[in-house]
Write a protein that holds these residues in place. Structure first.
Motif, PDB file in Angstrom:
ATOM      1  N   PHE A 127      62.753  50.441  61.131  1.00 58.82           N
ATOM      2  CA  PHE A 127      61.516  50.415  60.361  1.00 58.82           C
ATOM      3  C   PHE A 127      60.939  51.819  60.217  1.00 58.82           C
ATOM      4  N   TYR A 128      60.903  52.568  61.305  1.00 61.77           N
ATOM      5  CA  TYR A 128      60.278  53.899  61.270  1.00 61.77           C
ATOM      6  C   TYR A 128      61.088  54.901  60.466  1.00 61.77           C
ATOM      7  N   GLN A 129      62.404  54.760  60.473  1.00 66.14           N
ATOM      8  CA  GLN A 129      63.229  55.600  59.596  1.00 66.14           C
ATOM      9  C   GLN A 129      62.976  55.227  58.139  1.00 66.14           C
ATOM     10  N   ALA A 130      62.869  53.939  57.870  1.00 69.24           N
ATOM     11  CA  ALA A 130      62.667  53.455  56.496  1.00 69.24           C
ATOM     12  C   ALA A 130      61.332  53.931  55.926  1.00 69.24           C
ATOM     13  N   LEU A 131      60.355  54.107  56.760  1.00 71.76           N
ATOM     14  CA  LEU A 131      59.050  54.573  56.288  1.00 71.76           C
ATOM     15  C   LEU A 131      59.114  55.999  55.761  1.00 71.76           C
ATOM     16  N   HIS A 132      60.017  56.786  56.313  1.00 71.20           N
ATOM     17  CA  HIS A 132      60.026  58.208  55.988  1.00 71.20           C
ATOM     18  C   HIS A 132      60.987  58.599  54.878  1.00 71.20           C
ATOM     19  N   GLY A 165      67.915  46.761  53.262  1.00 74.19           N
ATOM     20  CA  GLY A 165      67.411  46.142  54.475  1.00 74.19           C
ATOM     21  C   GLY A 165      66.687  47.103  55.376  1.00 74.19           C
ATOM     22  N   VAL A 166      65.989  46.522  56.328  1.00 79.88           N
ATOM     23  CA  VAL A 166      65.244  47.265  57.335  1.00 79.88           C
ATOM     24  C   VAL A 166      65.364  46.494  58.638  1.00 79.88           C
ATOM     25  N   ASN A 167      65.499  47.218  59.731  1.00 76.88           N
ATOM     26  CA  ASN A 167      65.623  46.601  61.043  1.00 76.88           C
ATOM     27  C   ASN A 167      64.318  46.835  61.799  1.00 76.88           C
ATOM     28  N   PHE A 168      63.649  45.749  62.183  1.00 76.67           N
ATOM     29  CA  PHE A 168      62.353  45.815  62.865  1.00 76.67           C
ATOM     30  C   PHE A 168      62.469  45.600  64.373  1.00 76.67           C
ATOM     31  N   ALA A 169      63.661  45.360  64.878  1.00 73.97           N
ATOM     32  CA  ALA A 169      63.867  44.944  66.264  1.00 73.97           C
ATOM     33  C   ALA A 169      63.340  45.954  67.275  1.00 73.97           C
ATOM     34  N   SER A 170      62.923  45.414  68.420  1.00 70.92           N
ATOM     35  CA  SER A 170      62.439  46.220  69.528  1.00 70.92           C
ATOM     36  C   SER A 170      63.037  45.687  70.813  1.00 70.92           C
ATOM     37  N   ILE A 207      56.703  46.808  54.596  1.00 73.94           N
ATOM     38  CA  ILE A 207      57.920  46.982  53.788  1.00 73.94           C
ATOM     39  C   ILE A 207      57.849  46.108  52.539  1.00 73.94           C
ATOM     40  N   ARG A 208      57.337  44.898  52.682  1.00 77.84           N
ATOM     41  CA  ARG A 208      57.211  44.001  51.534  1.00 77.84           C
ATOM     42  C   ARG A 208      56.312  44.629  50.458  1.00 77.84           C
ATOM     43  N   LYS A 209      55.215  45.256  50.877  1.00 84.54           N
ATOM     44  CA  LYS A 209      54.335  45.955  49.921  1.00 84.54           C
ATOM     45  C   LYS A 209      55.043  47.145  49.281  1.00 84.54           C
TER      46      LYS A 209
END
Length: 184
Positions: A57-62, A69-74, A101-103
């Motif tokens: 997720f944090y890579q996808a933001l930048h 796709g995006v991986n949100f796992a923790s 991400i949806r927005k």
């Protein structure tokens, strides 16, 4: 099994992170935040589907494309916000990140395009086992019997499932649940 490095962005110094060797050494040649020496389940699924490696997720933001796709796992997260709180990214926070991400997709692809993409997506979940690990004294995993201070073991298990189901209902796009590793 699923966290591609999201935990690296947790500010708490006692957070569960894999940003040091030997993690990632064999495949990536450097630590990636994956609790693995190589790739994870989502990495293999993406490869099988002829997709690029799915970013955190944090890579996808930048600076990464989110269209594949995006991986949100923790790593260490559970269905309940209290499960290893402040050391992991809770399921509810992951849901909030999905909404971000949806927005972003809606801004990029329009309402119709983003809805089509999300409704045809595959969603993978591996969450819940850490909620139950808190119940038992397992070596190297700190038990937290305070989770039963407000419930019986059966009521606690129902709370875990209710939390998971609530998140699934909110996403509205879930068509496939790959794994839910729980001890019931």
């Amino acid at each position: 099994m699923f966290d591609p490095g999201n935990n690296n962005y947790i500010i708490n110094p006692s957070a569960y992170k894999a940003n040091f060797e030997p993690y990632g050494k064999s495949y990536f040649k450097h630590p990636t935040g994956r609790f693995s020496d190589g790739r994870l389940v989502p990495d293999f699924i993406a490869e099988f589907a002829n997709l690029p490696m799915i970013p955190s997720f944090y890579q996808a933001l930048h600076n990464h494309s989110i269209n594949h796709g995006v991986n949100f796992a923790s790593a260490g997260a559970g269905c309940l916000d209290e499960t290893y709180s402040e050391k992991v990214i809770s399921l509810n926070t992951q849901l909030g990140n999905f909404k971000i991400i949806r927005k972003k997709l809606k801004a990029q692809l329009g309402k119709k395009g983003s809805k089509a993409l999300l409704s045809n997506a595959v969603y993978l979940f591996s969450i819940g086992n850490n909620d139950y690990l808190r119940l038992y004294d397992i070596p190297d995993i700190p038990s937290d019997m305070s989770c039963l201070a407000y419930a019986t073991e059966h009521e606690y298990m129902n709370m875990v499932m209710d939390s998971f189901v609530t998140v699934m209902m909110v996403t509205k796009y879930v068509f496939l649940i790959h794994t839910l590793n729980m001890f019931i």
